[in-house]
Design a protein around this motif. Structure first.
Motif, PDB file in Angstrom:
ATOM      1  N   UNK A   5      39.833  45.560  38.985  1.00  0.00           N
ATOM      2  CA  UNK A   5      40.994  44.780  39.415  1.00  0.00           C
ATOM      3  C   UNK A   5      42.240  45.636  39.211  1.00  0.00           C
ATOM      4  N   UNK A   6      43.107  45.756  40.217  1.00  0.00           N
ATOM      5  CA  UNK A   6      44.291  46.613  40.107  1.00  0.00           C
ATOM      6  C   UNK A   6      45.189  46.197  38.947  1.00  0.00           C
ATOM      7  N   UNK A   7      45.728  47.185  38.235  1.00  0.00           N
ATOM      8  CA  UNK A   7      46.611  46.911  37.104  1.00  0.00           C
ATOM      9  C   UNK A   7      47.829  46.073  37.500  1.00  0.00           C
ATOM     10  N   UNK A   8      48.446  46.321  38.693  1.00  0.00           N
ATOM     11  CA  UNK A   8      49.598  45.484  39.072  1.00  0.00           C
ATOM     12  C   UNK A   8      49.242  44.005  39.168  1.00  0.00           C
ATOM     13  N   UNK A  85      36.648  37.547  35.616  1.00  0.00           N
ATOM     14  CA  UNK A  85      36.656  36.143  36.018  1.00  0.00           C
ATOM     15  C   UNK A  85      37.921  35.443  35.533  1.00  0.00           C
ATOM     16  N   UNK A  86      38.365  35.788  34.313  1.00  0.00           N
ATOM     17  CA  UNK A  86      39.569  35.166  33.767  1.00  0.00           C
ATOM     18  C   UNK A  86      40.796  35.535  34.594  1.00  0.00           C
ATOM     19  N   UNK A  89      40.628  33.730  37.948  1.00  0.00           N
ATOM     20  CA  UNK A  89      40.903  32.299  37.787  1.00  0.00           C
ATOM     21  C   UNK A  89      42.409  32.061  37.666  1.00  0.00           C
ATOM     22  N   UNK A  90      43.078  32.875  36.857  1.00  0.00           N
ATOM     23  CA  UNK A  90      44.521  32.737  36.696  1.00  0.00           C
ATOM     24  C   UNK A  90      45.250  33.070  37.991  1.00  0.00           C
ATOM     25  N   UNK A  91      44.745  34.068  38.722  1.00  0.00           N
ATOM     26  CA  UNK A  91      45.347  34.420  40.008  1.00  0.00           C
ATOM     27  C   UNK A  91      45.207  33.265  40.996  1.00  0.00           C
ATOM     28  N   UNK A 101      40.260  41.840  46.566  1.00  0.00           N
ATOM     29  CA  UNK A 101      40.024  42.504  45.292  1.00  0.00           C
ATOM     30  C   UNK A 101      38.546  42.822  45.148  1.00  0.00           C
ATOM     31  N   UNK A 102      38.238  44.069  44.806  1.00  0.00           N
ATOM     32  CA  UNK A 102      36.858  44.482  44.614  1.00  0.00           C
ATOM     33  C   UNK A 102      36.584  44.579  43.117  1.00  0.00           C
ATOM     34  N   UNK A 103      35.542  43.900  42.670  1.00  0.00           N
ATOM     35  CA  UNK A 103      35.218  43.858  41.251  1.00  0.00           C
ATOM     36  C   UNK A 103      34.364  45.050  40.852  1.00  0.00           C
TER      37      UNK A 103
END
Length: 289
Positions: A5-8, A85-86, A89-91, A101-103
């Motif tokens: 997941x990208x840092x930004x 996942x966290x 979920x928040x996003x 987003x690629x995991x």
């Protein structure tokens, strides 16, 4: 699934999320002072509140069992989610589009991989509904039924396109095991042994979750009369047991806990419509069986 997941995105999620709102869905918090909220600790049984949440510092701490952390660690420790996942979920709570987003690969069970597939499908279908010309007919259908955009976002409603390889192509691109995705109910394998294809086509989509809020299936309604059956649930799988499912329970749970009641409706659309009119503790079964 080759990228993290990208840092930004991680930074944006952490900066925009209010820990009081997230923990408040699980714990009944009472304000004490300008910045502090207290409640009964969700990590151990207690009768006197020792669990403290700081709005200013965006941290929680229990003076009883010593559990502490930030909003992400709370979802990991209490919600039993992975870090990825966290964040997702928040996003989703912030209505950030995470469809692209690629995991990164993590040691995971087949059940967790199935849930990841359903999570990706939910984001994909929701993106099509909210942001594409392809999903305009479904968007207009919801509007004609009185469903506003706020409700579409809240329930993560979606649209499965007419093309029967759209989701399969996305799953394959993300390096999901397609046989496992068929076992999860996202793809369908013909009896004659031909290549699998998307199970849901040209339908409005209602994502289904388990009691912990993890994606496990879909309830889908046909948009055209000749698309039978009119209502179609995900098939029974290791994740999805229709007789054990209640639509939107994960959303109604915090309100139900405060009101000590739920309102049972016949179908998913009834729950959505009721929520628009202020009934936010509504749930529904998935068929009369």
């Amino acid at each position: 699934m080759s990228k993290t997941i990208p840092e930004p995105l991680i930074r944006e999620v952490r900066e925009r999320t209010d820990i009081v709102d997230v923990i408040g869905e699980v714990v009944e918090l009472k304000k004490q002072g300008q910045d502090r909220y207290v409640g009964l600790c969700p990590f151990h049984g207690e009768n006197t509140p020792s669990f403290s949440v700081s709005k200013d510092r965006q941290l929680y701490h229990c003076f009883g069992c010593k559990a502490s952390g930030n909003v992400v660690s709370f979802l990991i420790d209490h919600g039993k989610l992975s870090f990825q996942e966290a964040i997702l979920k928040l996003a989703d709570n912030l209505n950030i589009d995470t469809q692209h987003v690629e995991l990164s690969p993590e040691p995971t069970s087949e059940g967790e991989m199935m849930r990841e597939g359903h999570s990706l499908a939910t984001r994909f279908y929701h993106h099509l509904l909210m942001n594409t010309e392809q999903g305009r007919v479904a968007y207009q259908y919801f509007q004609e039924r009185g469903v506003n955009e706020e409700a579409m976002l809240h329930f993560r409603l979606g649209y499965a396109p007419r093309e029967r390889s759209a989701l399969k192509t996305l799953l394959d691109k993300r390096e999901f095991n397609l046989k496992l995705m068929a076992n999860a109910g996202l793809l369908q394998v013909p009896e004659d042994g031909r290549s699998s294809y998307d199970r849901f086509s040209d339908r409005v989509m209602f994502p289904l979750h388990d009691i912990g809020g993890k994606h496990v299936g879909f309830n889908a309604r046909a948009l055209v009369k000749d698309n039978h059956p009119k209502y179609l649930n995900s098939p029974e799988s290791a994740l999805f047991k229709k007789s054990n499912m209640l639509y939107a329970y994960h959303l109604a749970k915090p309100v139900a806990r405060k009101k000590d009641q739920v309102v049972l409706f016949e179908g998913c659309m009834d729950v959505v419509s009721a929520w628009i009119h202020g009934i936010d503790n509504g749930i529904a079964t998935l068929g009369t069986a």
